[in-house]
Design a protein around this motif. Structure first.
Motif, PDB file in Angstrom:
ATOM      1  N   ALA A   2      19.446  20.613 -18.646  1.00 25.59           N
ATOM      2  CA  ALA A   2      18.012  20.610 -18.351  1.00 25.59           C
ATOM      3  C   ALA A   2      17.496  19.190 -18.146  1.00 25.59           C
ATOM      4  O   ALA A   2      16.716  18.926 -17.215  1.00 25.59           O
ATOM      5  CB  ALA A   2      17.245  21.295 -19.476  1.00 25.59           C
ATOM      6  N   GLU A   3      17.929  18.282 -18.996  1.00 22.95           N
ATOM      7  CA  GLU A   3      17.496  16.889 -18.876  1.00 22.95           C
ATOM      8  C   GLU A   3      18.016  16.256 -17.584  1.00 22.95           C
ATOM      9  O   GLU A   3      17.296  15.536 -16.891  1.00 22.95           O
ATOM     10  CB  GLU A   3      18.021  16.099 -20.082  1.00 22.95           C
ATOM     11  CG  GLU A   3      17.595  14.651 -20.107  1.00 22.95           C
ATOM     12  CD  GLU A   3      18.163  13.940 -21.328  1.00 22.95           C
ATOM     13  OE1 GLU A   3      18.409  12.727 -21.190  1.00 22.95           O
ATOM     14  OE2 GLU A   3      18.359  14.574 -22.376  1.00 22.95           O
ATOM     15  N   CYS A  17      18.813  17.824 -14.771  1.00 21.30           N
ATOM     16  CA  CYS A  17      18.120  18.416 -13.625  1.00 21.30           C
ATOM     17  C   CYS A  17      16.723  17.829 -13.470  1.00 21.30           C
ATOM     18  O   CYS A  17      16.285  17.533 -12.349  1.00 21.30           O
ATOM     19  CB  CYS A  17      18.043  19.935 -13.777  1.00 21.30           C
ATOM     20  SG  CYS A  17      19.641  20.744 -13.650  1.00 21.30           S
ATOM     21  N   ARG A  18      16.036  17.627 -14.574  1.00 22.64           N
ATOM     22  CA  ARG A  18      14.705  17.045 -14.526  1.00 22.64           C
ATOM     23  C   ARG A  18      14.767  15.596 -14.026  1.00 22.64           C
ATOM     24  O   ARG A  18      13.969  15.177 -13.202  1.00 22.64           O
ATOM     25  CB  ARG A  18      14.064  17.114 -15.916  1.00 22.64           C
ATOM     26  CG  ARG A  18      12.611  16.778 -15.962  1.00 22.64           C
ATOM     27  CD  ARG A  18      11.959  17.045 -17.321  1.00 22.64           C
ATOM     28  NE  ARG A  18      12.809  16.850 -18.491  1.00 22.64           N
ATOM     29  CZ  ARG A  18      13.363  17.839 -19.209  1.00 22.64           C
ATOM     30  NH1 ARG A  18      13.159  19.097 -18.863  1.00 22.64           N
ATOM     31  NH2 ARG A  18      14.116  17.587 -20.263  1.00 22.64           N
ATOM     32  N   LYS A  19      15.751  14.847 -14.502  1.00 21.77           N
ATOM     33  CA  LYS A  19      15.903  13.443 -14.124  1.00 21.77           C
ATOM     34  C   LYS A  19      16.149  13.271 -12.617  1.00 21.77           C
ATOM     35  O   LYS A  19      15.586  12.388 -11.986  1.00 21.77           O
ATOM     36  CB  LYS A  19      17.064  12.827 -14.905  1.00 21.77           C
ATOM     37  CG  LYS A  19      17.383  11.396 -14.545  1.00 21.77           C
ATOM     38  CD  LYS A  19      18.581  10.903 -15.349  1.00 21.77           C
ATOM     39  CE  LYS A  19      19.035   9.547 -14.866  1.00 21.77           C
ATOM     40  NZ  LYS A  19      20.270   9.132 -15.543  1.00 21.77           N
ATOM     41  N   HIS A  20      16.980  14.148 -12.065  1.00 23.35           N
ATOM     42  CA  HIS A  20      17.356  14.019 -10.653  1.00 23.35           C
ATOM     43  C   HIS A  20      16.523  14.901  -9.720  1.00 23.35           C
ATOM     44  O   HIS A  20      16.691  14.846  -8.501  1.00 23.35           O
ATOM     45  CB  HIS A  20      18.843  14.332 -10.479  1.00 23.35           C
ATOM     46  CG  HIS A  20      19.730  13.320 -11.134  1.00 23.35           C
ATOM     47  ND1 HIS A  20      19.943  12.069 -10.608  1.00 23.35           N
ATOM     48  CD2 HIS A  20      20.430  13.364 -12.291  1.00 23.35           C
ATOM     49  CE1 HIS A  20      20.748  11.392 -11.403  1.00 23.35           C
ATOM     50  NE2 HIS A  20      21.059  12.157 -12.439  1.00 23.35           N
ATOM     51  N   GLY A  21      15.658  15.718 -10.281  1.00 23.07           N
ATOM     52  CA  GLY A  21      14.772  16.556  -9.461  1.00 23.07           C
ATOM     53  C   GLY A  21      15.482  17.699  -8.767  1.00 23.07           C
ATOM     54  O   GLY A  21      15.193  18.003  -7.611  1.00 23.07           O
ATOM     55  N   SER A  76      17.236  21.859  -9.286  1.00 18.84           N
ATOM     56  CA  SER A  76      17.124  23.075 -10.096  1.00 18.84           C
ATOM     57  C   SER A  76      18.443  23.337 -10.821  1.00 18.84           C
ATOM     58  O   SER A  76      19.487  22.770 -10.474  1.00 18.84           O
ATOM     59  CB  SER A  76      16.787  24.270  -9.208  1.00 18.84           C
ATOM     60  OG  SER A  76      17.881  24.581  -8.376  1.00 18.84           O
ATOM     61  N   ASP A  77      18.364  24.207 -11.814  1.00 15.20           N
ATOM     62  CA  ASP A  77      19.579  24.600 -12.526  1.00 15.20           C
ATOM     63  C   ASP A  77      20.574  25.252 -11.570  1.00 15.20           C
ATOM     64  O   ASP A  77      21.779  25.015 -11.662  1.00 15.20           O
ATOM     65  CB  ASP A  77      19.256  25.586 -13.652  1.00 15.20           C
ATOM     66  CG  ASP A  77      18.560  24.919 -14.829  1.00 15.20           C
ATOM     67  OD1 ASP A  77      18.579  23.676 -14.901  1.00 15.20           O
ATOM     68  OD2 ASP A  77      18.004  25.652 -15.668  1.00 15.20           O
TER      69      ASP A  77
END
Length: 87
Positions: free
Chosen positions: A25-26, A28-32, A34-35
């Protein structure tokens, strides 16, 4: 063919970060991303090095070219059979 925002080198870098212990999750958020995108990358590029990914790309391109040649050849054969059959 659509090209994504990320190169194969970048994708492999993201997967290496995950292997180093960063949570999905971290990451995916960092690189923009989706899962689903992450897991698609993992299924395709998981465990690969950059050189292996480059080799995979060249093989896929060659395969695409050969399929196109085969389809054109089959179309020519079909057209010739139709032409000879009508005479």
């Amino acid at each position: 063919m659509r090209r994504g925002r990320f190169t194969e080198d970048q994708i492999i870098g993201v997967l290496r970060e995950h292997e180093a212990g960063v949570k999905t999750a971290e990451l995916c958020r960092k690189h923009g991303i989706s899962d689903a995108t992450f897991y698609t990358w993992k299924s395709k590029y998981g465990g690969m090095t950059v050189s292996e990914a480059a080799r995979l790309r060249t093989l896929e391109d060659e395969n695409r070219r050969l399929k196109k040649l085969l389809a054109e050849s089959m179309l020519d054969v079909s057209a010739l059979k139709d032409l000879l059959g009508k005479n």
